[in-house]
Write an enzyme that holds these catalytic residues in place. Structure first.
Site, mmCIF file in Angstrom:
data_model
loop_
_atom_site.group_PDB
_atom_site.id
_atom_site.type_symbol
_atom_site.label_atom_id
_atom_site.label_comp_id
_atom_site.label_asym_id
_atom_site.label_seq_id
_atom_site.Cartn_x
_atom_site.Cartn_y
_atom_site.Cartn_z
ATOM 1 N N HIS A 1 4.583 -5.501 -13.335
ATOM 2 C CA HIS A 1 4.115 -4.705 -12.202
ATOM 3 C C HIS A 1 2.891 -5.342 -11.562
ATOM 4 C CE1 HIS A 1 2.018 -3.055 -15.745
ATOM 5 N NE2 HIS A 1 1.027 -2.767 -14.912
ATOM 6 N N CYS B 1 -10.281 -3.096 -13.278
ATOM 7 C CA CYS B 1 -8.937 -3.493 -12.876
ATOM 8 C C CYS B 1 -8.250 -2.263 -12.287
ATOM 9 C CB CYS B 1 -8.126 -3.987 -14.070
ATOM 10 S SG CYS B 1 -8.787 -5.460 -14.856
ATOM 11 N N GLU C 1 -13.992 4.318 -10.762
ATOM 12 C CA GLU C 1 -14.390 3.881 -12.096
ATOM 13 C C GLU C 1 -15.896 3.676 -12.237
ATOM 14 O OE1 GLU C 1 -12.215 0.831 -14.091
ATOM 15 O OE2 GLU C 1 -10.327 1.356 -13.088
ATOM 16 N N GLU D 1 0.548 -5.000 -21.671
ATOM 17 C CA GLU D 1 0.182 -5.200 -20.272
ATOM 18 C C GLU D 1 1.058 -6.349 -19.792
ATOM 19 O OE1 GLU D 1 -1.513 -3.640 -18.145
ATOM 20 O OE2 GLU D 1 -3.104 -2.549 -19.173
#
Length: 179
Positions: free
Chosen positions: A34, A69, A89, A116
């Site tokens: 992804h 990220c 974040e 991941e």
């Protein structure tokens, strides 16, 4: 008001879009490829921000990594996604967002078996204002001289996210803000 669930963009091996999926269901022991992004944030003194992932994060809890990220939503411009995640974040506004590693891609498995699997362009940015991290994202943070970060990752790679080490190894030229 509740937050809208995040959706990630699923990719074929060649990077073409093949669909979407809820972020909450994607990161498993068989994570599909992804789209993501990674951002390294610098301050006005040239120091780089490192964050320790919150202890209740699903992947790599408690591990030190780059500033943040995230995943662009379907149809979302990456610059918009970076600004959204920086605010969410870190409580931080960014300036001078630039691409550093446009072709970065990785697959890593954490201690729990969660994978991941991302095509993850890497960006740099400059911090604007004071840091106000979200407790559900960041347990600790520090501003380091880039050489100090490189030395720390080299000395204790197990304490850092694998993608941070791989990004530093692939960095073109000096690891510093591109200003």
């Amino acid at each position: 008001m509740s937050e809208i669930p995040e959706t990630v963009v699923l990719l074929a091996d060649d990077g073409s879009v093949v669909g979407t999926a809820p972020k909450a269901t994607v990161h498993t022991t068989d994570t599909p490829l992804h789209l993501a992004f990674s951002c390294h944030v610098f301050d006005e003194h040239g120091r780089v921000l490192v964050t320790r992932r919150a202890l209740d994060k699903r992947t790599w809890p408690g591990v030190w990594t780059n500033a943040f990220c995230g995943h662009p939503a379907p149809g979302e411009d990456t610059a918009q996604a970076i600004a959204r995640r920086a605010e969410r974040e870190l409580g931080l506004r960014l300036t001078d967002v630039r691409i550093a590693l446009p072709d970065f891609r990785y697959r890593a498995v954490d201690a729990s078996g969660i994978v991941e699997n991302e095509i993850c362009p890497v960006y740099t940015a400059l911090a604007e204002g004071e840091l106000a991290p979200a407790a559900d994202e960041v347990a600790e943070w520090a501003w380091l001289d880039p050489a100090e970060l490189r030395a720390a990752v080299a000395a204790a790679p197990f304490a850092f996210s694998p993608w941070l080490g791989w990004q530093l190894a692939a960095w073109p030229g000096d690891y510093a803000p591109s200003v």
